[in-house]
Design a protein around this motif. Structure first.
Motif, PDB file in Angstrom:
ATOM      1  N   LEU A  33       0.831  -1.205   0.000  1.00 33.63           N
ATOM      2  CA  LEU A  33       0.000   0.000   0.000  1.00 33.63           C
ATOM      3  C   LEU A  33       0.866   1.256   0.000  1.00 33.63           C
ATOM      4  O   LEU A  33       0.568   2.233  -0.689  1.00 33.63           O
ATOM      5  N   ARG A  34       1.963   1.229   0.740  1.00 33.70           N
ATOM      6  CA  ARG A  34       2.911   2.347   0.743  1.00 33.70           C
ATOM      7  C   ARG A  34       3.501   2.540  -0.658  1.00 33.70           C
ATOM      8  O   ARG A  34       3.654   3.656  -1.127  1.00 33.70           O
ATOM      9  N   TYR A  35       3.847   1.431  -1.318  1.00 31.23           N
ATOM     10  CA  TYR A  35       4.394   1.498  -2.677  1.00 31.23           C
ATOM     11  C   TYR A  35       3.377   2.136  -3.625  1.00 31.23           C
ATOM     12  O   TYR A  35       3.735   2.943  -4.485  1.00 31.23           O
ATOM     13  N   TRP A  36       2.088   1.808  -3.447  1.00 30.54           N
ATOM     14  CA  TRP A  36       1.048   2.396  -4.292  1.00 30.54           C
ATOM     15  C   TRP A  36       0.918   3.897  -4.042  1.00 30.54           C
ATOM     16  O   TRP A  36       0.743   4.673  -4.982  1.00 30.54           O
ATOM     17  N   THR A  37       0.993   4.332  -2.772  1.00 30.85           N
ATOM     18  CA  THR A  37       0.846   5.760  -2.480  1.00 30.85           C
ATOM     19  C   THR A  37       2.009   6.559  -3.051  1.00 30.85           C
ATOM     20  O   THR A  37       1.831   7.706  -3.448  1.00 30.85           O
ATOM     21  N   GLU A  38       3.196   5.969  -3.090  1.00 33.34           N
ATOM     22  CA  GLU A  38       4.358   6.671  -3.631  1.00 33.34           C
ATOM     23  C   GLU A  38       4.407   6.625  -5.156  1.00 33.34           C
ATOM     24  O   GLU A  38       5.004   7.491  -5.778  1.00 33.34           O
ATOM     25  N   ASN A  39       3.805   5.619  -5.764  1.00 33.54           N
ATOM     26  CA  ASN A  39       3.811   5.444  -7.221  1.00 33.54           C
ATOM     27  C   ASN A  39       2.384   5.255  -7.711  1.00 33.54           C
ATOM     28  O   ASN A  39       1.926   4.127  -7.883  1.00 33.54           O
ATOM     29  N   GLN A  40       1.676   6.349  -7.896  1.00 36.17           N
ATOM     30  CA  GLN A  40       0.283   6.274  -8.332  1.00 36.17           C
ATOM     31  C   GLN A  40       0.181   5.604  -9.698  1.00 36.17           C
ATOM     32  O   GLN A  40       1.027   5.779 -10.558  1.00 36.17           O
ATOM     33  N   GLY A  41      -0.860   4.818  -9.879  1.00 40.84           N
ATOM     34  CA  GLY A  41      -1.108   4.188 -11.169  1.00 40.84           C
ATOM     35  C   GLY A  41      -0.484   2.817 -11.327  1.00 40.84           C
ATOM     36  O   GLY A  41      -0.503   2.268 -12.424  1.00 40.84           O
ATOM     37  N   VAL A  42       0.063   2.251 -10.256  1.00 37.52           N
ATOM     38  CA  VAL A  42       0.626   0.912 -10.375  1.00 37.52           C
ATOM     39  C   VAL A  42      -0.499  -0.108 -10.407  1.00 37.52           C
ATOM     40  O   VAL A  42      -1.590   0.120  -9.887  1.00 37.52           O
ATOM     41  N   LYS A  43      -0.245  -1.229 -11.028  1.00 36.92           N
ATOM     42  CA  LYS A  43      -1.245  -2.283 -11.166  1.00 36.92           C
ATOM     43  C   LYS A  43      -0.884  -3.452 -10.255  1.00 36.92           C
ATOM     44  O   LYS A  43       0.148  -3.449  -9.594  1.00 36.92           O
ATOM     45  N   LEU A  44      -1.731  -4.457 -10.267  1.00 38.65           N
ATOM     46  CA  LEU A  44      -1.531  -5.625  -9.420  1.00 38.65           C
ATOM     47  C   LEU A  44      -0.237  -6.355  -9.756  1.00 38.65           C
ATOM     48  O   LEU A  44       0.464  -6.835  -8.866  1.00 38.65           O
ATOM     49  N   VAL A  45       0.106  -6.404 -11.026  1.00 39.15           N
ATOM     50  CA  VAL A  45       1.345  -7.073 -11.446  1.00 39.15           C
ATOM     51  C   VAL A  45       2.559  -6.377 -10.833  1.00 39.15           C
ATOM     52  O   VAL A  45       3.511  -7.030 -10.396  1.00 39.15           O
ATOM     53  N   ASP A  46       2.521  -5.056 -10.777  1.00 39.72           N
ATOM     54  CA  ASP A  46       3.620  -4.305 -10.166  1.00 39.72           C
ATOM     55  C   ASP A  46       3.722  -4.601  -8.667  1.00 39.72           C
ATOM     56  O   ASP A  46       4.826  -4.673  -8.117  1.00 39.72           O
ATOM     57  N   LEU A  47       2.570  -4.776  -8.008  1.00 40.40           N
ATOM     58  CA  LEU A  47       2.591  -5.111  -6.590  1.00 40.40           C
ATOM     59  C   LEU A  47       3.125  -6.523  -6.365  1.00 40.40           C
ATOM     60  O   LEU A  47       3.795  -6.791  -5.370  1.00 40.40           O
ATOM     61  N   TYR A  48       2.819  -7.436  -7.304  1.00 41.03           N
ATOM     62  CA  TYR A  48       3.389  -8.791  -7.223  1.00 41.03           C
ATOM     63  C   TYR A  48       4.910  -8.728  -7.317  1.00 41.03           C
ATOM     64  O   TYR A  48       5.614  -9.411  -6.577  1.00 41.03           O
ATOM     65  N   LYS A  49       5.409  -7.904  -8.216  1.00 41.60           N
ATOM     66  CA  LYS A  49       6.857  -7.752  -8.356  1.00 41.60           C
ATOM     67  C   LYS A  49       7.459  -7.157  -7.085  1.00 41.60           C
ATOM     68  O   LYS A  49       8.547  -7.540  -6.664  1.00 41.60           O
ATOM     69  N   GLN A  50       6.735  -6.223  -6.489  1.00 39.51           N
ATOM     70  CA  GLN A  50       7.199  -5.615  -5.242  1.00 39.51           C
ATOM     71  C   GLN A  50       7.261  -6.652  -4.119  1.00 39.51           C
ATOM     72  O   GLN A  50       8.143  -6.593  -3.266  1.00 39.51           O
ATOM     73  N   CYS A  51       6.341  -7.614  -4.130  1.00 41.87           N
ATOM     74  CA  CYS A  51       6.365  -8.691  -3.127  1.00 41.87           C
ATOM     75  C   CYS A  51       7.623  -9.538  -3.268  1.00 41.87           C
ATOM     76  O   CYS A  51       8.221  -9.945  -2.271  1.00 41.87           O
ATOM     77  N   ALA A  52       8.036  -9.810  -4.507  1.00 40.04           N
ATOM     78  CA  ALA A  52       9.261 -10.583  -4.730  1.00 40.04           C
ATOM     79  C   ALA A  52      10.485  -9.803  -4.273  1.00 40.04           C
ATOM     80  O   ALA A  52      11.415 -10.374  -3.691  1.00 40.04           O
ATOM     81  N   ILE A  53      10.494  -8.500  -4.515  1.00 47.10           N
ATOM     82  CA  ILE A  53      11.603  -7.660  -4.057  1.00 47.10           C
ATOM     83  C   ILE A  53      11.646  -7.631  -2.531  1.00 47.10           C
ATOM     84  O   ILE A  53      12.719  -7.699  -1.923  1.00 47.10           O
ATOM     85  N   MET A  54      10.470  -7.565  -1.906  1.00 50.52           N
ATOM     86  CA  MET A  54      10.387  -7.549  -0.449  1.00 50.52           C
ATOM     87  C   MET A  54      10.948  -8.829   0.156  1.00 50.52           C
ATOM     88  O   MET A  54      11.585  -8.811   1.209  1.00 50.52           O
ATOM     89  N   ALA A  55      10.699  -9.955  -0.499  1.00 48.20           N
ATOM     90  CA  ALA A  55      11.184 -11.244   0.010  1.00 48.20           C
ATOM     91  C   ALA A  55      12.704 -11.293   0.012  1.00 48.20           C
ATOM     92  O   ALA A  55      13.307 -11.911   0.883  1.00 48.20           O
ATOM     93  N   LYS A  56      13.324 -10.630  -0.968  1.00 48.78           N
ATOM     94  CA  LYS A  56      14.779 -10.599  -1.015  1.00 48.78           C
ATOM     95  C   LYS A  56      15.343  -9.579  -0.031  1.00 48.78           C
ATOM     96  O   LYS A  56      16.404  -9.775   0.543  1.00 48.78           O
ATOM     97  N   GLU A  57      14.608  -8.492   0.154  1.00 52.16           N
ATOM     98  CA  GLU A  57      15.085  -7.414   1.024  1.00 52.16           C
ATOM     99  C   GLU A  57      14.979  -7.782   2.507  1.00 52.16           C
ATOM    100  O   GLU A  57      15.885  -7.503   3.278  1.00 52.16           O
TER     101      GLU A  57
END
Length: 188
Positions: A33-57
């Motif tokens: 949700l924070r990623y969405w507020t900082e980057n308006q217009g992201v889609k579900l696929v972008d959030l899925y990618k963010q989940c993979a980045i989070m798992a590594k981080e």
């Protein structure tokens, strides 16, 4: 789609692991949700990618199953979509802007990260948290449904314990049988 609910019976250590799973799912939802507020217009696929980045981080976020992380991202995007639908419909009052969650009570698994025993009386979580094997206590029977019909499992924490909700993809058809007789009921 029907939902069957069973109480999970396990040890205190296993319940603490479930609490960690729930907190991790809450973190993933809030972070997407924070990623969405900082980057308006992201889609579900972008959030899925963010989940993979989070798992590594974050190592502890990587313990949660990938589909459970994606389900948490879906919850965030559904809150966003509901907000925009309320705005578009010009709903009076508050529109329900997506909020960060402080007290999440559930974690949701899709088709992986869990295993049902052959007799369908025990549930085992197979992700990095390794919560272990839980006995399912309930009055309904899972024997009627194939494992591929189970689409999601949600683990819910309540005041009296932990529950597993099985979302099963079946078509329910109930056809009324007409006997030609009528019944009158006087409720007054």
């Amino acid at each position: 789609m029907i939902t069957l609910e069973f109480k999970l019976k396990g040890k205190a250590k296993q319940y603490r692991v479930i609490d960690e799973m729930i907190r991790t799912a809450q973190f993933v939802r809030n972070k997407t949700l924070r990623y969405w507020t900082e980057n308006q217009g992201v889609k579900l696929v972008d959030l899925y990618k963010q989940c993979a980045i989070m798992a590594k981080e974050f190592e502890w976020a990587g313990k949660l199953n990938s589909m459970a992380r994606q389900a948490s991202a879906e919850r965030a995007i559904f809150a966003i979509q509901r907000f925009f639908a309320n705005c578009k419909a010009k709903k009076p009052g508050k529109k329900g802007y997506p909020q960060f969650k402080k007290h999440t009570r559930s974690v949701e698994y899709k088709t992986s990260g869990w295993l049902l025993s052959t007799d369908k009386r025990c549930l085992t979580f197979k992700d990095g948290f390794a919560a272990g094997k839980f006995k399912l206590i309930g009055n309904r029977d899972l024997h009627f449904y194939a494992p591929d019909e189970i689409k999601r499992i949600r683990v819910v924490r309540r005041a009296d314990g932990y529950y597993a909700q099985f979302c099963i993809n079946v078509e329910r058809k109930e056809e009324p049988i007409f006997t030609g007789k009528a019944i009158g009921i006087d409720v007054g």
